[in-house]
Enzyme design. Structure first.
Site, short mmCIF file in Angstrom:
data_model
loop_
_atom_site.label_atom_id
_atom_site.label_comp_id
_atom_site.label_asym_id
_atom_site.label_seq_id
_atom_site.Cartn_x
_atom_site.Cartn_y
_atom_site.Cartn_z
CB SER A 25 -1.31 0.12 1.29
OG SER A 25 -1.94 -1.21 1.25
CG ASN A 57 -3.90 0.35 -4.42
OD1 ASN A 57 -4.91 -0.13 -4.32
ND2 ASN A 57 -3.36 0.99 -3.00
CD GLU A 63 -26.68 13.64 11.04
OE1 GLU A 63 -27.75 14.28 11.43
OE2 GLU A 63 -26.11 12.96 10.37
#
Length: 623
Positions: free
Chosen positions: A37, A182, A366
């Site tokens: 990652s 990716n 919210e």
């Protein structure tokens, strides 16, 4: 871009590969982490940290510097590597990743001086970035910019799109969002995989200046970030097509490598990456901020005038909240209010009407509301007060939880708590909110019982570190306190009169007559003397006073609260007396999902009215 003397393209490529190597070394040392990652965003980080962003190595949280939020927090190793390679700390320190005695944790937290907020619970970083950008554009009016890197997997989170809408609506042209597309999620490919044109179309439809780029081409990235700096009137998004594990032969773009250190494969891959580097010496340094952000003072906040109510007057605590919010805004220019389209019910509109430039309408979103407040409060730029119905904060629990991890100082006010709201019914009744906030480690939980104590709760919250929650109610209620009453966090009050509000949690210490126990005729009309105490803060609870009054009353306690059993005032009191012998606690609470109806009828139906409390007092005396 080729031949541009101001950009050393090869140096940026070299730094990207160094960042990849650093990520492998760090994750191999800890035998865990997410090196693939990291690899997909290496060029993005190289260009951001060594070409585009303006910041100071000597002061990572300088208010004047550009901000970077890594929303996909599992890629923390490459964030750490970027700061190490920039010179903040030795690169060797990266080998201490995830060790218990080191702040280079598995996901970023503000224990590190270069991290503004904790990330890793996906879908939240963009709201924080939007809050930072809003402050930069409208409050600080300074040229610093905000960059947020979002993973394509987390782009499935609805909160991301709440934040995109917010950023576009407020024309945050100082915000750049980078989508690291990716293709691969944790367990399988993402739903859109490499359909970057879909991301692009959606972002354009949300009002973004969207650019599709090759996320591994530093020339394209430099050009795109430079273009973003020229865009006015709208935020920019870079849709970067990348490959997970980029530059890792035999691993690049393959599944089942998420969250795994490379192990023995890492050494071979490091050698491969080293062969791609032309110059191991990093000569590029970050640029200094363009201008100084204004200095602000957010301490010692006071009400502009003390409470001024008449005895016998009835005022809803939600209204007193709005009154106090406006009063503290009178005395400090950095007090701001945020709401989710309930401002005329929470009365945050009192600040808005007085100081419209210091009110942020976040609409009915919210999660983004709380995230934006967290970003607005970062680097001590504002004192942020967030309001909505207490029930609706339950959907933001993850943002609140991450706010605690982020060491955030934000104030949340939940109105319309309990069955006392009446006919609107259970979907609008906050009956779990005390449990939610008591579970948050950095939270202070205020439960003011009249308008006077509410105004002081707002003043105290503005000066209290951590997350503060103020629980307010819908019905008009009587004054319990004189206007000059002094309140402190963690200090309860012994009432010396029979007057109290049925809508609020209270501690009734029942016992034999004593010199200090008032005759509480309203609640105990059956000849029982009692001490009635108002806790003011549920967390921290004044446990010493609880114990002292319990002992003085023969160890008999009745706790009444407009809340479910779990996690509320009763359990706080039970924890306080858990190790005490001969203390009996009778806990009165809402026992089931309630119905619609008039407030008084609902309080009686669910056992919170005076006759029920009197009966509980008689019963506990016989225990």
């Amino acid at each position: 871009m080729k031949g541009d003397k101001n950009v050393d393209v090869q140096a940026l490529k070299d730094i990207a590969n160094k960042l990849r190597i650093d990520s492998i070394v760090a994750t191999n040392a800890s035998k865990s982490g997410h090196p693939t990652s990291c690899a997909s965003m290496a060029e993005i980080m190289s260009v951001l940290f060594f070409h585009t962003m303006r910041y100071k190595i000597s002061a990572p949280r300088d208010p004047s510097a550009d901000r970077f939020i890594l929303s996909k927090g599992h890629a923390a190793p490459i964030l750490y590597a970027a700061w190490a390679e920039a010179g903040l700390f030795p690169v060797e320190e990266l080998k201490n990743l995830r060790k218990i005695d080191n702040d280079l944790e598995g996901h970023p937290t503000p224990r590190l001086n270069f991290v503004d907020v904790g990330t890793g619970s996906l879908g939240q970083g963009l709201a924080v970035a939007a809050g930072m950008a809003y402050v930069g554009k409208y409050f600080d009016q300074a040229p610093y910019r905000v960059y947020c890197l979002v993973g394509d997997g987390e782009a499935a989170e609805g909160s991301i799109w709440e934040s995109l809408h917010f950023a576009s609506h407020y024309k945050l042209d100082n915000l750049v969002v980078i989508f690291d597309v990716n293709r691969l999620g944790q367990s399988e490919p993402t739903s859109l995989q490499h359909h970057v044109e879909v991301y692009d179309a959606r972002l354009k439809s949300f009002g973004f200046h969207s650019l599709v780029v090759d996320g591994h081409d530093v020339t394209e990235l430099v050009k795109a970030f430079d273009e973003a700096a020229t865009v006015t009137g709208k935020p920019t998004a870079l849709v970067a097509k990348t490959f997970k594990g980029k530059g890792f032969p035999g691993i690049e773009d393959l599944e089942n490598w998420h969250g795994k250190a490379l192990g023995a494969d890492g050494e071979k891959i490091i050698k491969h990456l080293q062969s791609q580097i032309k110059n191991n010496t990093i000569s590029l340094k970050p640029k200094a901020p363009l201008a100084e952000a204004p200095r602000v003072h957010i301490g010692d906040i006071t009400l502009s005038s003390p409470p001024a109510y008449k005895q016998g007057e009835q005022v809803a605590t939600r209204l007193a909240y709005g009154t106090a919010l406006k009063k503290i805004a009178d005395t400090n220019l950095r007090v701001i209010a945020l709401d989710g389209d309930t401002k005329n019910s929470t009365f945050s509109d009192k600040l808005r009407n007085a100081y419209p430039e210091r009110y942020i309408e976040c609409f009915i979103a919210e999660q983004n509301l709380v995230g934006v407040a967290t970003g607005a409060a970062c680097r001590d730029r504002t004192v942020a007060f967030v309001s909505t119905f207490a029930a609706f904060f339950t959907r933001t629990f993850d943002q609140i939880r991450m706010g605690a991890i982020s060491q955030s100082n934000i104030n949340l006010a939940g109105s319309h708590c309990g069955v006392s709201i009446g006919e609107d019914g259970p979907s609008q009744m906050g009956l779990e909110d005390l449990a939610l906030f008591r579970a948050v480690p950095t939270a202070t939980v205020f439960y003011p019982s009249d308008a006077v104590s509410t105004e002081r709760a707002v003043e105290l919250a503005a000066n209290t570190k951590g997350i503060c929650y103020i629980r307010t109610s819908r019905p008009n209620t009587s004054m319990l306190y004189p206007n000059d009453e002094v309140f402190k966090v963690g200090q309860l009050t012994l009432f010396q009169s029979a007057l109290f509000n049925m809508y609020f949690g209270l501690l009734a210490f029942c016992g034999q007559p004593s010199g200090t126990a008032p005759d509480c005729a309203m609640m105990f009309s059956l000849g029982i003397n009692a001490r009635v105490l108002d806790p003011f803060t549920i967390k921290p609870l004044d446990e010493a006073a609880v114990l002292a009054n319990a002992r003085a009353c023969g160890g008999r306690i009745v706790v009444v609260e407009d809340h479910y059993q779990a996690g509320g005032i009763g359990e706080a009191v039970l924890s306080a007396v858990a190790l005490q012998r001969d203390v009996v606690v009778k806990h009165i609470y809402v026992t089931e999902v309630p119905r619609s109806g008039p407030p008084a009828a609902l309080l009686d139906k669910y056992g919170l009215s005076a006759p029920h409390i009197a009966a509980a007092a008689k019963a506990v005396l016989k225990a």
